[in-house]
Scaffold this motif. Structure first.
Motif, short mmCIF file in Angstrom:
data_model
loop_
_atom_site.label_atom_id
_atom_site.label_comp_id
_atom_site.label_asym_id
_atom_site.label_seq_id
_atom_site.Cartn_x
_atom_site.Cartn_y
_atom_site.Cartn_z
N PHE A 209 0.87 -1.18 0.00
CA PHE A 209 0.00 0.00 0.00
C PHE A 209 0.90 1.23 0.00
O PHE A 209 1.53 1.56 1.01
CB PHE A 209 -0.90 0.00 1.24
CG PHE A 209 -1.76 -1.24 1.35
CD1 PHE A 209 -2.97 -1.32 0.70
CD2 PHE A 209 -1.32 -2.33 2.10
CE1 PHE A 209 -3.76 -2.46 0.80
CE2 PHE A 209 -2.10 -3.47 2.20
CZ PHE A 209 -3.32 -3.54 1.55
N VAL A 210 0.98 1.91 -1.13
CA VAL A 210 1.95 3.00 -1.30
C VAL A 210 1.23 4.28 -1.68
O VAL A 210 0.33 4.29 -2.53
CB VAL A 210 2.99 2.65 -2.39
CG1 VAL A 210 4.05 3.75 -2.49
CG2 VAL A 210 3.65 1.31 -2.09
N GLU A 211 1.64 5.38 -1.05
CA GLU A 211 1.13 6.71 -1.39
C GLU A 211 2.28 7.56 -1.92
O GLU A 211 3.31 7.69 -1.26
CB GLU A 211 0.55 7.39 -0.15
CG GLU A 211 -0.64 6.66 0.47
CD GLU A 211 -1.06 7.27 1.78
OE1 GLU A 211 -2.06 8.01 1.80
OE2 GLU A 211 -0.39 7.01 2.79
N VAL A 212 2.09 8.11 -3.11
CA VAL A 212 3.09 9.00 -3.72
C VAL A 212 2.49 10.40 -3.77
O VAL A 212 1.49 10.61 -4.46
CB VAL A 212 3.48 8.53 -5.14
CG1 VAL A 212 4.53 9.47 -5.73
CG2 VAL A 212 3.99 7.09 -5.11
N LYS A 213 3.06 11.33 -3.05
CA LYS A 213 2.52 12.69 -2.98
C LYS A 213 3.47 13.68 -3.64
O LYS A 213 4.55 13.96 -3.12
CB LYS A 213 2.27 13.09 -1.53
CG LYS A 213 1.20 12.26 -0.84
CD LYS A 213 0.91 12.76 0.55
CE LYS A 213 -0.16 11.94 1.23
NZ LYS A 213 -0.45 12.44 2.60
N SER A 214 3.05 14.17 -4.80
CA SER A 214 3.88 15.12 -5.54
C SER A 214 3.96 16.48 -4.85
O SER A 214 4.97 17.17 -4.93
CB SER A 214 3.33 15.30 -6.96
OG SER A 214 3.25 14.06 -7.63
N THR A 215 2.88 16.87 -4.16
CA THR A 215 2.85 18.20 -3.55
C THR A 215 3.79 18.31 -2.36
O THR A 215 4.47 19.32 -2.18
CB THR A 215 1.41 18.53 -3.09
OG1 THR A 215 0.93 17.47 -2.26
CG2 THR A 215 0.50 18.69 -4.29
#
Length: 228
Positions: A209-215
């Motif tokens: 379960f991966v979250e990639v946050k550009s901001t």
């Protein structure tokens, strides 16, 4: 507590009832967790800002984020000048189509340190660590985890400092086969990262379960605490 009250209490979406001066009068279970991530005054300000001009209820769709909590809308209601209620509609934190993790019991700190050491070779990057020391050994596919974490570190190679944080996610859990498991996270953060789309595709196709946050320029791997 009657049946209607139980529905509200165990709703997936947080509900908070405020007095006219912003003091909390009641909350449901999910709101108690939310208030661990955001100050109550911020939620009261939201309620005041999105309330109907006259008495009644108003629903507004907008994107909100408080820590790990993400919302796609809210409803604000009041019938007098003494109290006002707000309900926030939560986006799912994790995809539920991932399989239950399999592998072997592993010390997560050892794997993370191994990846940091590997990526430190011939590198001028300073890798900082912020570890919660209470995470137990967990069931995990070590090879797949190392591939994923190394891929993440490669995306952060253009930074002077890269911070890795391991922390317990208070109040959060995920369910496999009707059994709940607590969650912890490995977060990698810096001033910038590259190959964002490639990383997102890789993360999506992994069994984590991966979250990639550009901001906010951070990538988080969320892992259930399966200890046997």
């Amino acid at each position: 507590m009657n049946f209607e009250q139980q529905w509200l209490e165990y709703d997936y979406n947080p509900f908070i009832l405020f007095s006219s001066n912003g003091k909390i009068k009641s909350v449901n279970s999910e709101a108690q967790f939310l208030l661990g991530a955001v100050n109550a005054s911020e939620i009261f300000e939201l309620a005041s800002s999105y309330a109907n001009i006259t008495f009644g209820f108003k629903t507004t769709f907008l994107d909100l984020e408080f820590g790990r909590y993400k919302f796609f809308g809210l409803t604000v209601g009041y019938e007098n000048e003494d109290e006002i209620g707000i309900k926030l509609y939560q986006k799912p934190s994790f995809k539920i189509d991932k399989p239950k993790p399999t592998g072997e019991l592993t010390n997560i700190y050892t794997l993370v340190d191994l990846c940091i050491s590997t990526n430190s070779i011939s590198s001028t990057i300073t890798y900082t660590r912020d570890y919660d020391p209470t995470i137990p050994e967990v069931m995990i596919n070590s090879n797949e985890f190392i591939k994923l974490l190394n891929k993440i570190y490669v995306s952060f190679r253009e930074n002077k400092v890269v911070c890795t944080k391991i922390y317990f996610r208070i109040g959060e859990h995920i369910k496999f086969e009707d059994k709940k498991y607590s969650l912890f996270s490995i977060e990698v953060k810096a001033d910038s990262f590259t190959k964002i789309n490639e990383l997102k595709i890789f993360a999506k196709n992994s069994n984590f379960f991966v979250e990639v946050k550009s901001t906010t320029k951070n990538v988080t791997i969320n892992i259930p605490m399966i200890t046997s």
